[in-house]
Motif scaffolding. Structure first.
Motif, short mmCIF file in Angstrom:
data_model
loop_
_atom_site.label_atom_id
_atom_site.label_comp_id
_atom_site.label_asym_id
_atom_site.label_seq_id
_atom_site.Cartn_x
_atom_site.Cartn_y
_atom_site.Cartn_z
N ALA A 147 -5.09 7.67 -2.33
CA ALA A 147 -6.50 8.06 -2.51
C ALA A 147 -7.33 6.90 -3.02
O ALA A 147 -8.53 6.81 -2.72
CB ALA A 147 -6.57 9.24 -3.48
N ASP A 148 -6.72 5.97 -3.78
CA ASP A 148 -7.50 4.85 -4.29
C ASP A 148 -7.38 3.59 -3.42
O ASP A 148 -7.65 2.47 -3.87
CB ASP A 148 -7.17 4.55 -5.76
N GLY A 149 -6.96 3.78 -2.16
CA GLY A 149 -7.03 2.68 -1.21
C GLY A 149 -5.94 1.63 -1.32
O GLY A 149 -6.14 0.49 -0.91
N ARG A 150 -4.78 2.05 -1.85
CA ARG A 150 -3.63 1.14 -1.82
C ARG A 150 -2.69 1.61 -0.72
O ARG A 150 -2.83 2.73 -0.22
CB ARG A 150 -2.89 1.16 -3.17
N LEU A 151 -1.71 0.79 -0.36
CA LEU A 151 -0.74 1.24 0.64
C LEU A 151 0.16 2.28 0.00
O LEU A 151 0.66 2.08 -1.11
CB LEU A 151 0.10 0.07 1.15
N ASP A 152 0.35 3.39 0.69
CA ASP A 152 1.26 4.43 0.21
C ASP A 152 2.65 4.10 0.77
O ASP A 152 2.92 4.30 1.96
CB ASP A 152 0.77 5.79 0.70
N LEU A 153 3.51 3.62 -0.12
CA LEU A 153 4.82 3.14 0.35
C LEU A 153 5.91 4.21 0.19
O LEU A 153 7.11 3.90 0.30
CB LEU A 153 5.20 1.87 -0.42
N THR A 154 5.49 5.47 -0.06
CA THR A 154 6.47 6.54 -0.31
C THR A 154 7.51 6.61 0.82
O THR A 154 8.71 6.70 0.56
CB THR A 154 5.74 7.91 -0.42
N VAL A 170 -2.54 -6.89 6.69
CA VAL A 170 -3.59 -7.65 6.03
C VAL A 170 -3.17 -7.92 4.58
O VAL A 170 -2.62 -7.04 3.92
CB VAL A 170 -4.94 -6.90 6.12
N HIS A 171 -3.42 -9.14 4.11
CA HIS A 171 -3.05 -9.48 2.72
C HIS A 171 -4.07 -8.88 1.75
O HIS A 171 -3.70 -8.17 0.82
CB HIS A 171 -2.98 -11.01 2.58
N VAL A 172 -5.36 -9.18 1.99
CA VAL A 172 -6.42 -8.58 1.17
C VAL A 172 -7.40 -7.89 2.11
O VAL A 172 -7.91 -8.51 3.05
CB VAL A 172 -7.16 -9.66 0.34
N ILE A 179 -5.31 -5.78 -2.64
CA ILE A 179 -4.32 -6.83 -2.38
C ILE A 179 -3.00 -6.14 -2.06
O ILE A 179 -2.49 -5.36 -2.88
CB ILE A 179 -4.13 -7.74 -3.63
N ASN A 180 -2.48 -6.39 -0.89
CA ASN A 180 -1.25 -5.70 -0.49
C ASN A 180 0.01 -6.48 -0.89
O ASN A 180 -0.02 -7.72 -0.93
CB ASN A 180 -1.26 -5.48 1.03
N PRO A 181 1.11 -5.76 -1.14
CA PRO A 181 2.36 -6.42 -1.56
C PRO A 181 3.07 -7.05 -0.36
O PRO A 181 4.11 -6.56 0.09
CB PRO A 181 3.16 -5.27 -2.17
N VAL A 182 2.51 -8.13 0.15
CA VAL A 182 3.01 -8.69 1.41
C VAL A 182 4.43 -9.28 1.27
O VAL A 182 5.20 -9.26 2.23
CB VAL A 182 2.04 -9.75 2.00
#
Ligand code: C6P
Length: 411
Positions: A147-154, A170-172, A179-182
Motif C-alpha cells: 500500500a505504501d508503494g514498496r515491492l511486495d516480496l511476500t 527499476v532501481h529507483v 528504492i528497490n532492493p535490487v
C-alpha cells in the motif's frame, strides 16, 4: 554537508527568473540542469577538437578519440565496472533497454519463459518486454506493490522461479521514489539461473551505485538525468555477455572485415556502436561524472535525504494532500508524487509554474502504475544536489495557496 550556495553558482540557469520569480527547479527526475563545466566541455569540443573518432590519423581525430574513450572510462569507474568495454554508449536509458531487448532477449527468451518486471516500471522498461513476450510467446509477470508503494516480496519465490529467464527491474521509481532492493532480487534471480537488468536511470545520478556489488547482467543509465547533456546514455553489461551477443545496429564502426557477401564484428565496445557516435555529448557526460565525483555521491544522497524528508514532512502536514511511496527515507529517493482529490495535477502544476516552481504533472510514463493507484496523474516534485530547504518552503507555501484557491467553494 554540501555548500549548496556554492554549487548553485555552477548552474547558470538557476540564476534565471520565470514570470518575475526566481526559478525553483523541482523537475529533476525528468531532466537535470547542467553545470558550466559540462556546458563548457561541449563548447570546447566543437571549438577546439571536433572530429570523428576511431578513424583518422590526424591530430584532431586522435584528440576526440582520446576524450571520447576517457569519458567511457569515467562512466565505468563511476559505477565501479571492472572494464570500460562493459560501457556501450546509447542515446538514453530507453535505447539501452531496447538494445538488450532486441539482441540478448531475441536470442535467449524462448516460448514459455517468464520475464519478471515490477508494477512500478517506467514504460521504457515495460513496452520493450511486451514486444519480446509477444514475439516469443513468453509471459510477463509483475512483482506487486504494498500500500505504501514498496515491492511486495511476500510471494517472490513463486514469481521468480525456474521458468524465469529475466528479471528486469527499476532501481529507483520515478513516480513513487521507492528504492528497490535490487541486490537481493539479483541474488534471487541468480539462484534460479535468470538474468538481471537494472534500470538505474533514477539511481546512478543520486546515490553510489556499484555494479560489482549489485551484480546485474545489464544496467541502464541516462546522461541527462545526471547533469550530462541530452542524447547520451549508457548500457553497462558484463563483458562476457556482450561478447556473446549479436550486434544491435549494423553499419560502419562496428565491423572488423566486410566482403560483398559477409561481415565480421569489431571488438567491444565498438561492436555495439554502429555509425558516428554522439561524441560531444559523451564527452559532456564525462564532465558530468567529474562534477558529481568531485562532490561525492554519498554527500549528494545525504543532501537528498535531508531535503526530501523535510519536504515529505511538510507535505504530510498539508490537509487534503495524498502522497505516494514509502515514508522511510532509507527506501526513498528524492522524488515525491502527490495529489489533492478534486484538483487536477495539471491545474496544480500550472498554478505552481506561475510562482516560478517547475514540477512535473502527468503519468510520468508509468500509466499502468497510475491505473493501479486509481489516479490519471500526479504532481511530482523531484530534488537534486542544488535544491534548498528554502525552495521547499516556497513549494509548500505555493501548494497551500493553490489548494486554498482550487478548493474555494465559490469557484
Ligand atoms: N523518466 C521522468 O520524468 P530516458 O528518457 O531514456 O533518458 O529515460 C527513460 C527512463 C527510464 N527509467 C526510468 C526510471 C525513468 O525515470 C526514465 C525517464 C523521466 O520520470 C521522463 S518520462
Amino acid at each position: 554537508m554540501l555548500d549548496i550556495q556554492k554549487i548553485r553558482k555552477d548552474f547558470p540557469v538557476l540564476g534565471r527568473e520565470v514570470y518575475g520569480k526566481p526559478l525553483i527547479y523541482l523537475d529533476n527526475a525528468a531532466t537535470t540542469q547542467k553545470p558550466d563545466t559540462v556546458i563548457r566541455s561541449l563548447v570546447d569540443y566543437y571549438e577546439n577538437y571536433n572530429s570523428n573518432v576511431h578513424r583518422g590519423v590526424h591530430k584532431l581525430s586522435m584528440e576526440s578519440t582520446e576524450r571520447f574513450e576517457e569519458a567511457r572510462e569515467k562512466v565505468a569507474c563511476f559505477i565501479n565496472s571492472k572494464s570500460s568495454n562493459s560501457i556501450i554508449w546509447t542515446r538514453n536509458a530507453t535505447e539501452a533497454i531496447n538494445l538488450v531487448a532486441n539482441t540478448w532477449a531475441q536470442e535467449h527468451v524462448k516460448s514459455g519463459d517468464e520475464i519478471v518486471l515490477t508494477a512500478m516500471e517506467h514504460h521504457s522498461n515495460l513496452v520493450p518486454w511486451q514486444k519480446v513476450a509477444k514475439d516469443k510467446q513468453a509471459l510477463l509477470k509483475y512483482i506487486p506493490l504494498t500500500a505504501d508503494g514498496r515491492l511486495d516480496l511476500t510471494n517472490i519465490d513463486d514469481i521468480i522461479c525456474s521458468r524465469t529467464k529475466l528479471v528486469s527491474i527499476v532501481h529507483v521509481s520515478n513516480s513513487l521514489g521507492t528504492i528497490n532492493p535490487v541486490e537481493e532480487l539479483t541474488a534471487k534471480a541468480r539462484k534460479v539461473g535468470a538474468s538481471v537488468l537494472v534500470d538505474a536511470a533514477q539511481s546512478v545520478p543520486h546515490m553510489p551505485v556499484d555494479v560489482q556489488q549489485i551484480d546485474p547482467d545489464f544496467l541502464t543509465i541516462s546522461g541527462h538525468k545526471m547533469l550530462g547533456p541530452t542524447g547520451i546514455g549508457a548500457l553497462y553489461a558484463k563483458e562476457d555477455i556482450l561478447e556473446s551477443m549479436e550486434p544491435f545496429l549494423r553499419g560502419g564502426e562496428m565491423v572488423l572485415e566486410v566482403t560483398y557477401e559477409d561481415a565480421s564484428w569489431n571488438s567491444l565496445p565498438m561492436r555495439f556502436e554502429a555509425g558516428t557516435p554522439n561524441i560531444a555529448d559523451a564527452v559532456g557526460m564525462g564532465a558530468a561524472v567529474d562534477y558529481l565525483s568531485a562532490i561525492g555521491m554519498k554527500s549528494i544522497r545525504q543532501h537528498e535525504v535531508d531535503i526530501t524528508s523535510y519536504a515529505l514532512d511538510a507535505i504530510k502536514a498539508i490537509n487534503g494532500l495524498d502522497h505516494y511511496g514509502p515514508d522511510d527515507m532509507s527506501q526513498r529517493g528524492g522524488v515525491i508524487s502527490f495529489n489533492s482529490p478534486g484538483v487536477h495535477p495539471h491545474d496544480l502544476g500550472t498554478f505552481l509554474d506561475r510562482l516560478g516552481i517547475a514540477v512535473r504533472t502527468g503519468h510520468h510514463c508509468t500509466m499502468p502504475l497510475m491505473r493501479m493507484l486509481g489516479v490519471p496523474a500526479t504532481t511530482r516534485a523531484s530534488f537534486y544536489l542544488y535544491n534548498t530547504k528554502s525552495e521547499v518552503d516556497v513549494l509548500i507555501d505555493g501548494l497551500t495557496e493553490a489548494l486554498g484557491y482550487f478548493n474555494d467553494g465559490s469557484r
